[in-house]
Design an enzyme around this catalytic site. Structure first.
Site, PDB file in Angstrom:
ATOM      1  N   HIS A  32     -11.061  19.968  -7.254  1.00 47.94           N
ATOM      2  CA  HIS A  32      -9.651  20.196  -8.037  1.00 47.94           C
ATOM      3  C   HIS A  32      -9.478  21.465  -8.297  1.00 47.94           C
ATOM      4  O   HIS A  32     -10.432  22.217  -8.356  1.00 47.94           O
ATOM      5  CB  HIS A  32      -9.754  19.453  -9.300  1.00 47.94           C
ATOM      6  CG  HIS A  32     -10.059  18.061  -9.546  1.00 47.94           C
ATOM      7  ND1 HIS A  32      -9.726  17.353 -10.784  1.00 47.94           N
ATOM      8  CD2 HIS A  32     -10.630  17.065  -8.471  1.00 47.94           C
ATOM      9  CE1 HIS A  32     -10.102  15.882 -10.536  1.00 47.94           C
ATOM     10  NE2 HIS A  32     -10.337  15.529  -9.137  1.00 47.94           N
ATOM     11  N   LYS A 203     -19.623   6.014 -14.504  1.00 46.74           N
ATOM     12  CA  LYS A 203     -19.232   5.945 -13.351  1.00 46.74           C
ATOM     13  C   LYS A 203     -19.535   7.239 -12.590  1.00 46.74           C
ATOM     14  O   LYS A 203     -18.894   8.270 -13.258  1.00 46.74           O
ATOM     15  CB  LYS A 203     -17.439   5.622 -13.231  1.00 46.74           C
ATOM     16  CG  LYS A 203     -17.098   5.923 -11.603  1.00 46.74           C
ATOM     17  CD  LYS A 203     -15.601   5.332 -11.514  1.00 46.74           C
ATOM     18  CE  LYS A 203     -14.975   6.061 -10.285  1.00 46.74           C
ATOM     19  NZ  LYS A 203     -13.662   5.283  -9.957  1.00 46.74           N
ATOM     20  N   LYS A 205     -18.534   9.975  -9.537  1.00 49.63           N
ATOM     21  CA  LYS A 205     -17.743  10.190  -8.333  1.00 49.63           C
ATOM     22  C   LYS A 205     -18.913  10.538  -7.076  1.00 49.63           C
ATOM     23  O   LYS A 205     -19.180  11.826  -7.508  1.00 49.63           O
ATOM     24  CB  LYS A 205     -16.692  11.138  -8.733  1.00 49.63           C
ATOM     25  CG  LYS A 205     -16.003  11.641  -7.516  1.00 49.63           C
ATOM     26  CD  LYS A 205     -15.158  10.593  -6.636  1.00 49.63           C
ATOM     27  CE  LYS A 205     -14.340   9.789  -7.501  1.00 49.63           C
ATOM     28  NZ  LYS A 205     -13.734   8.904  -6.866  1.00 49.63           N
ATOM     29  N   ASN A 235     -15.662   7.190  -2.602  1.00 52.01           N
ATOM     30  CA  ASN A 235     -14.100   7.237  -1.745  1.00 52.01           C
ATOM     31  C   ASN A 235     -14.221   7.052  -0.450  1.00 52.01           C
ATOM     32  O   ASN A 235     -13.436   8.133   0.445  1.00 52.01           O
ATOM     33  CB  ASN A 235     -13.349   8.706  -2.262  1.00 52.01           C
ATOM     34  CG  ASN A 235     -12.588   8.759  -3.559  1.00 52.01           C
ATOM     35  OD1 ASN A 235     -13.212   9.671  -4.418  1.00 52.01           O
ATOM     36  ND2 ASN A 235     -12.063   7.973  -3.802  1.00 52.01           N
ATOM     37  N   ASN A 281     -10.054   1.275  -5.150  1.00 51.70           N
ATOM     38  CA  ASN A 281      -8.727   1.687  -5.048  1.00 51.70           C
ATOM     39  C   ASN A 281      -8.215   2.467  -3.893  1.00 51.70           C
ATOM     40  O   ASN A 281      -7.084   3.010  -4.036  1.00 51.70           O
ATOM     41  CB  ASN A 281      -8.443   2.773  -6.462  1.00 51.70           C
ATOM     42  CG  ASN A 281      -9.266   3.894  -6.214  1.00 51.70           C
ATOM     43  OD1 ASN A 281     -10.633   4.105  -6.303  1.00 51.70           O
ATOM     44  ND2 ASN A 281      -8.931   4.890  -5.650  1.00 51.70           N
ATOM     45  N   HIS A 332      -7.982   2.462 -12.132  1.00 49.17           N
ATOM     46  CA  HIS A 332      -8.066   3.707 -11.464  1.00 49.17           C
ATOM     47  C   HIS A 332      -7.372   4.826 -12.511  1.00 49.17           C
ATOM     48  O   HIS A 332      -6.380   4.705 -12.897  1.00 49.17           O
ATOM     49  CB  HIS A 332      -7.522   3.561 -10.138  1.00 49.17           C
ATOM     50  CG  HIS A 332      -7.230   4.917  -9.475  1.00 49.17           C
ATOM     51  ND1 HIS A 332      -6.292   5.471  -9.449  1.00 49.17           N
ATOM     52  CD2 HIS A 332      -8.127   5.743  -8.860  1.00 49.17           C
ATOM     53  CE1 HIS A 332      -6.286   6.669  -8.474  1.00 49.17           C
ATOM     54  NE2 HIS A 332      -7.613   6.725  -8.229  1.00 49.17           N
ATOM     55  N   ASN A 334      -6.391   9.610 -11.888  1.00 49.96           N
ATOM     56  CA  ASN A 334      -6.347  10.821 -11.644  1.00 49.96           C
ATOM     57  C   ASN A 334      -6.098  11.468 -12.945  1.00 49.96           C
ATOM     58  O   ASN A 334      -5.996  11.100 -13.871  1.00 49.96           O
ATOM     59  CB  ASN A 334      -5.044  11.054 -10.574  1.00 49.96           C
ATOM     60  CG  ASN A 334      -5.389  10.363  -9.088  1.00 49.96           C
ATOM     61  OD1 ASN A 334      -4.632   9.662  -8.932  1.00 49.96           O
ATOM     62  ND2 ASN A 334      -6.459  10.737  -8.679  1.00 49.96           N
ATOM     63  N   HIS A 361      -9.632  10.233 -16.623  1.00 50.14           N
ATOM     64  CA  HIS A 361     -10.182  11.819 -16.421  1.00 50.14           C
ATOM     65  C   HIS A 361      -9.770  12.335 -17.568  1.00 50.14           C
ATOM     66  O   HIS A 361     -10.101  13.577 -17.787  1.00 50.14           O
ATOM     67  CB  HIS A 361      -9.154  12.349 -15.408  1.00 50.14           C
ATOM     68  CG  HIS A 361      -9.437  11.750 -14.006  1.00 50.14           C
ATOM     69  ND1 HIS A 361      -9.440  10.608 -13.342  1.00 50.14           N
ATOM     70  CD2 HIS A 361      -9.884  12.456 -12.931  1.00 50.14           C
ATOM     71  CE1 HIS A 361      -9.821  10.582 -12.173  1.00 50.14           C
ATOM     72  NE2 HIS A 361     -10.196  11.990 -11.741  1.00 50.14           N
ATOM     73  N   ARG A 413      -1.285  18.919  -5.591  1.00 50.04           N
ATOM     74  CA  ARG A 413      -2.678  18.736  -5.780  1.00 50.04           C
ATOM     75  C   ARG A 413      -2.955  18.773  -4.267  1.00 50.04           C
ATOM     76  O   ARG A 413      -2.717  18.129  -3.515  1.00 50.04           O
ATOM     77  CB  ARG A 413      -3.009  17.426  -6.217  1.00 50.04           C
ATOM     78  CG  ARG A 413      -4.520  17.244  -6.143  1.00 50.04           C
ATOM     79  CD  ARG A 413      -5.134  15.775  -6.853  1.00 50.04           C
ATOM     80  NE  ARG A 413      -6.488  15.764  -6.598  1.00 50.04           N
ATOM     81  CZ  ARG A 413      -7.115  14.643  -6.884  1.00 50.04           C
ATOM     82  NH1 ARG A 413      -6.763  13.824  -7.884  1.00 50.04           N
ATOM     83  NH2 ARG A 413      -8.444  14.467  -6.478  1.00 50.04           N
TER      84      ARG A 413
HETATM   85  O1  GKR Z   1     -10.158  12.979  -9.509  1.00 55.73           O
HETATM   86  O2  GKR Z   1     -11.271  13.663  -7.608  1.00 55.73           O
HETATM   87  C1  GKR Z   1     -10.865  12.749  -8.360  1.00 55.73           C
HETATM   88  C2  GKR Z   1     -10.853  11.265  -7.696  1.00 55.73           C
HETATM   89  O3  GKR Z   1     -11.507  11.320  -6.755  1.00 55.73           O
HETATM   90  C3  GKR Z   1      -9.654  10.673  -7.882  1.00 55.73           C
HETATM   91  O4  GKR Z   1      -8.683  11.327  -7.226  1.00 55.73           O
HETATM   92  C4  GKR Z   1      -9.647   9.363  -7.323  1.00 55.73           C
HETATM   93  O5  GKR Z   1      -8.524   8.844  -6.918  1.00 55.73           O
HETATM   94  O6  GKR Z   1     -10.585   8.600  -9.443  1.00 55.73           O
HETATM   95  C5  GKR Z   1     -10.019   8.382  -8.114  1.00 55.73           C
HETATM   96  C6  GKR Z   1     -11.057   7.258  -7.563  1.00 55.73           C
HETATM   97  O7  GKR Z   1     -11.285   6.129  -8.212  1.00 55.73           O
HETATM   98  O8  GKR Z   1     -11.160   7.048  -6.275  1.00 55.73           O
HETATM   99 MG    MG Z   2     -12.315   4.956  -6.579  1.00 54.36          MG
END
Ligand code: GKR
Ligand code: MG
Length: 434
Positions: A32, A203, A205, A235, A281, A332, A334, A361, A413
């Protein structure tokens, strides 16, 4: 026209782009940026009633919602369904440059972009503002306009990220979270999130480090918090083979895997081989993609997001589709502020069905444009019964964050560009990456 209908006529609409502080959160396509764009919408009726909305602030979305906003004065906030016809009328291939359609909502982390998704994104942004204004006009919460809440509290998950201690730019904002780049760091981050907000679901990432390093982090989380449901989202960074291997290794430790790989057929292969419930998502991102996902059995959990599925009423419709086909729901997110969070809460409150804790977030955001930012207590937010969305705009903060936008050249972004600040040789990873 009744008196309420007369008061519901829109006099003016404003769209204010802002930049909000964001932490150095890592994901499969980079990190980010120190600041990320959002758009704040205000719809004002002839009697001075205001409705609020919040959506993406990336330049493509901003250009389209600004264009759309010019068509709203004279219409009624009581008729959000009309927004679809208006979108079809004014946002057409000959009026919206193809590059805006391709780029909206901007960072391409979910599915392909299309005119349908652009319409859904635009309609959602204004539908939320229409519902907020209608709620204020009639003195009822948004959930009453949606037929009434089916739950009083919305559970959220602690959304854990690998992250650096600080952004590499010298003038970037700093926060107090510290680095989390290994299992110990991730467990410490989870402990702090739980201490601050009482989360009862986690959760992680993923897609940042090779799968075995991330399996070690998930295992450490499971050992540290064995009673908490846990999910893991790279992702779409992995191949089918890697996804199957990870699913087998994590069996019994996670409630589901989210988007281990890309593609509805590929997801179906992973589920068929392992029985692991899969969430998305990325491979089901509009109604048109749903039938194939059901036919193939690609997913068991659908992450809704009112920002690009078409709004709060579309979320209810999506929930009905999920219930019909035996899929459960989560939500979902952001990087976002409190107007979006208020809308997410009202949407989740009115969506029937089996809901896993939603993503947000919000704990990562240090700023807000509402006067009383939400509190997450015991991992949940109470559904507001106040009129509209139940939030009030903090005009001083809105002005400050808009000033920041004006003084900056950040307009989109861009996680890849942010990563290149630290590593100029970095390129967006090809998928599957592992
Ligand atoms: O904020 O880096 C992030 C997430 O990866 C986000 O961009 C995703 O859209 O949270 C999201 C997800 O569940 O894939
Ligand atoms: Mg996701």
């Amino acid at each position: 026209m009744t008196p309420a209908e007369r008061r519901s006529i829109i006099e003016s609409v404003s769209v204010t782009p802002i930049l909000i502080e964001d932490g150095p959160l890592l994901n499969m396509q980079g990190v980010h940026q120190p600041y990320t764009p959002r758009s704040i919408i205000e719809v004002v009726t002839v009697d001075g009633t205001t409705g609020l909305g919040e959506t993406y602030g990336d330049s493509a979305v901003l250009a389209v919602i600004e264009q759309f906003a010019t068509h709203l004065p004279g219409r009624s906030v009581l008729t959000p369904n009309d927004l679809w016809a208006l979108a079809a009328e004014v946002l057409r291939p000959d009026t919206v440059p193809a590059k805006l359609v391709e780029n909206a909502p901007g960072h391409n982390i979910f599915g392909d972009n299309s005119m349908l998704k652009l319409h859904s994104t635009v309609v959602s942004a204004f539908e939320v503002a229409f519902l907020d204004a209608s709620g204020h006009l009639l003195g009822v919460p948004v959930h009453a306009l949606l037929g009434g809440k089916v739950r009083d509290r919305i559970d959220f998950a602690a959304y854990l990220f690998y992250r650096w201690d600080a952004h590499p730019q010298p003038d970037a904002p700093v926060d107090e979270w510290g680095a989390a780049l290994d299992p110990e760091g991730i467990v410490a981050q989870a402990a702090r999130m739980i201490e601050l907000h009482g989360f009862r679901s986690l959760k992680l990432k993923g897609g940042v480090f090779p799968p075995d390093e991330e399996i070690a982090a998930v295992t450490a989380l499971h050992e540290a918090f064995p009673e908490l449901p846990l999910r893991f989202d790279p992702n779409g960074a992995w191949s089918v083979e890697t996804s199957i291997r990870v699913a087998r290794e994590l069996e019994g430790m996670i409630e589901y895997l989210e988007d281990p790989c890309l593609g509805r057929a590929e997801m179906a292969e992973v589920h068929a081989a392992t029985g692991m419930p899969l969430a998305t998502n990325m491979c089901v991102t509009d109604f048109g993609e749903f039938p194939e996902a059901v036919a193939l059995d690609s997913i068991q959990v659908l992450l809704t997001d009112h920002h690009y599925w078409g709004g709060l009423r579309a979320t209810q419709q999506l929930a009905a589709v999920c219930n019909t086909f035996g899929r459960s729901l989560s939500m979902h997110s952001n990087s976002h502020l409190g107007i979006s969070l208020a809308a997410m809460v009202q949407a989740a409150a009115c969506a029937e069905g089996d809901f896993h804790a939603c993503d947000t977030h919000r704990p990562w955001q240090t700023e807000d444009v509402i006067t009383r930012p939400h509190r997450i207590v015991d991992g949940a937010i109470e559904v507001s019964d106040a009129p509209g969305l139940g939030v009030e705009l903090d005009r001083a903060e809105l002005a400050r964050l808009h000033e920041r936008w004006k003084r900056s050249d950040v307009r989109d972004r861009d996680d890849v560009a942010a990563m290149q600040v630290k590593d100029p040789t970095f390129v967006k990873p090809a998928v599957p990456h592992w």
